[in-house]
Design an enzyme around this catalytic site. Structure first.
Site, PDB file in Angstrom:
ATOM      1  CG  HIS A  72      -2.045  -0.930   1.165  1.00 48.18           C
ATOM      2  ND1 HIS A  72      -3.152  -0.808   1.958  1.00 48.18           N
ATOM      3  CD2 HIS A  72      -2.265  -1.999   0.382  1.00 48.18           C
ATOM      4  CE1 HIS A  72      -4.012  -1.772   1.658  1.00 48.18           C
ATOM      5  NE2 HIS A  72      -3.481  -2.519   0.716  1.00 48.18           N
ATOM      6  CE1 TYR A 201      -4.461   3.537   9.490  1.00 48.31           C
ATOM      7  CE2 TYR A 201      -4.930   3.379  11.836  1.00 48.31           C
ATOM      8  CZ  TYR A 201      -4.211   2.975  10.732  1.00 48.31           C
ATOM      9  OH  TYR A 201      -3.237   2.013  10.865  1.00 48.31           O
ATOM     10  N   PRO A 295      -2.670   0.154  19.353  1.00 53.10           N
ATOM     11  CG  PRO A 295      -4.667  -0.989  19.006  1.00 53.10           C
ATOM     12  CD  PRO A 295      -3.878  -0.302  20.060  1.00 53.10           C
ATOM     13  CE  LYS A 299       5.436   2.747  13.349  1.00 55.50           C
ATOM     14  NZ  LYS A 299       4.951   2.229  12.067  1.00 55.50           N
ATOM     15  CE1 TYR A 388      -0.366   3.409   9.949  1.00 54.02           C
ATOM     16  CE2 TYR A 388       0.300   2.827   7.715  1.00 54.02           C
ATOM     17  CZ  TYR A 388      -0.534   2.652   8.808  1.00 54.02           C
ATOM     18  OH  TYR A 388      -1.530   1.704   8.762  1.00 54.02           O
TER      19      TYR A 388
END
Ligand code: FAD
Ligand code: DHB
Length: 409
Positions: A72, A201, A295, A299, A388
């Site tokens: 992604h 998200y 979460p 990570k 990220y």
């Protein structure tokens, strides 16, 4: 029984460690309390950082991940009924994440270890670790209703948050840093194609929601819920209703429903936790045994892999030096800690930005402003993106502040 490195736990930390040690000619035995089928089907993490992908590939266990994992290049942040794409690839100079289930990584590693003649003892519960300050610590375990012991040069405590290794360290030797949150995540796996190509998200007045996936046929979804919620009170209808409400957009984005599978349905409490140091005598803690992150930053598994990469290198130095080189082993905890706290910081920040804390309207507006900023300022988006996809292995972050002597005009 005796081995060089006794490993407690066949999660990502224990298995990657055993695999990396084997590549260096170091023998290990992995003890795992569950059976093989259970750990190969336990639905957990799904987002692999570039560092993790590179390590699995370079160490020869990345073939299936390369075929089946989904690369992604971006994620979406959704709030106020609108989606905003964070272009991870462009913002990080070509880095990406790979969506590939943790249980698939576990399967690949078990396969590789057993193929190479490695020893993983399933249904073997470690009940205690002793003689940690000696040259020959011991793991006591139960298998088939009998007591056994495994003597070794070192013990790797890779037994997760609820394991036996961390509690075996004498009180007073560790400092604990902890934060609890007034919410949890309810996760499901649904037999339906993902409704979006990328992860979403979402911040919503009803709470956080996350759209993720495991394959072109399987969608992984999470919603914020109360920490004391009972999963029995969440009927399928109620779960879908919340997901539709929280993920809705003004343009009428459609979430595809499908049968909810029993595996993967569960409520996970949310906490941040760090123990320091990650070592006591010849016991080294790695992964969730030493630290838990919320979460939201994806990570946890990546940190577990980063720890054991450092531990494997330190153990390699020890054996290569004729068992005299303690330099890297002595610095193990300190080396891990910098990444651990940077990951804590990022995970806490993502959590604070995306969850509903209480009914405080000031807090709500602060979060909306944070989301506005991160989706409209290139530097803010870049900060999110570089964390990220995973900070570089050497944690050389490009020196934001120049050393004092060179900054003078
Ligand atoms: P574990 O995977 O917990 O492995 C420990 C092993 O030790 C287990 O197999 C356990 O059975 C065994 N064990 C325990 N006690 C004993 C004993 N006494 N004797 C023998 N064996 C024992 N992380 C990410 O990076 N990305 C994500 O997207 C992500 N999403 C997540 C979503 C959810 C819902 C959850 C719950 C976690 C998520 N995580 C994520 C976190 C990630 O799953 C963990 O950080 C990861 O599993 C840590 O690996 P580990 O090997 O340290 O521990
Ligand atoms: C998944 C889990 C996470 O914690 C996250 O931040 C993103 C995705 C997942 O399970 O797919």
């Amino acid at each position: 029984m005796r081995t060089q490195v006794g490993i407690v736990g066949a999660g990502p930390a224990g298995l990657v460690l055993s695999h990396l040690l084997h590549l260096q000619g170091i023998e290990s035995v992995v003890l795992e309390t569950r059976n093989r089928d259970y750990i190969e089907n336990r639905i957990r993490a799904g987002v692999l950082e570039q560092n993790t992908v590179d390590l699995l590939t370079e160490s020869g266990v990345g073939d299936r991940m390369k075929k089946e994992g989904m690369v992604h290049h971006g994620i979406e942040l959704r709030f106020g009924g609108q989606g905003h794409r964070i272009d991870l690839h462009e913002l990080t100079g070509g880095r990406a994440i790979t969506v590939y289930g943790q249980h698939e990584v576990v399967k690949d590693l078990i396969h590789a270890r057993l193929d190479a003649g490695g020893q993983i003892i399933f249904e073997a519960e470690a009940v205690g670790v002793e003689d940690l300050e000696s040259h020959e610590p011991v793991i006591r375990y139960r298998k088939d209703d009998e007591d056994h012991e495994l003597r070794c040069d070192f013990i790797a405590g890779c037994d997760g948050f609820y394991g036996v290794c961390r509690p075996s360290i004498p009180e007073g030797a560790l400092t604990v840093y902890e934060r609890k949150y007034p919410f949890a995540w309810l996760g499901i796996l649904a037999e339906t194609p993902p409704s979006s190509e990328e992860l979403i998200y979402t911040y919503h007045e009803r709470g956080f929601a996350l759209h993720s996936m495991r394959s072109p046929e399987l969608t992984r979804l999470y919603i914020q819920c109360a920490p004391d919620d009972d999963i029995e009170d969440w009927s399928d209808e109620r779960i879908w209703e919340e997901l539709h409400a929280r993920l809705a957009t003004e343009e009428g984005w459609a979430l595809t429903e499908g049968p909810i599978l029993e595996e993967g349905r569960g409520i996970t409490p949310m906490r941040s936790f760090v123990v320091e140091p990650m070592q006591y005598g010849r016991l080294f803690l790695a992964g969730d045994a030493a630290h838990i992150v919320t979460p939201t930053g994806a990570k946890g598994m990546n940190l577990a892999v980063a720890d054991v990469r450092i531990l494997a290198r330190a153990l390699t130095e020890f054996y290569a030096s004729g068992q005299r080189g303690f330099d890297l082993l002595d610095r193990y905890s300190e080396t891990c800690m910098r990444r651990v706290w940077l990951a804590q910081r990022f995970s806490w920040w993502m959590t604070a930005m995306l969850h509903r804390f209480d009914d405080d309207p000031f807090q709500h507006h602060l979060q909306l402003a944070e989301l506005d900023y991160v989706t409209s300022s290139r530097s803010a988006a870049k900060t999110l993106a570089e964390n990220y996809v995973g900070l570089p292995m050497d944690l050389n972050l490009g020196a934001a502040s120049a050393p004092a002597e060179s900054s003078s005009v």
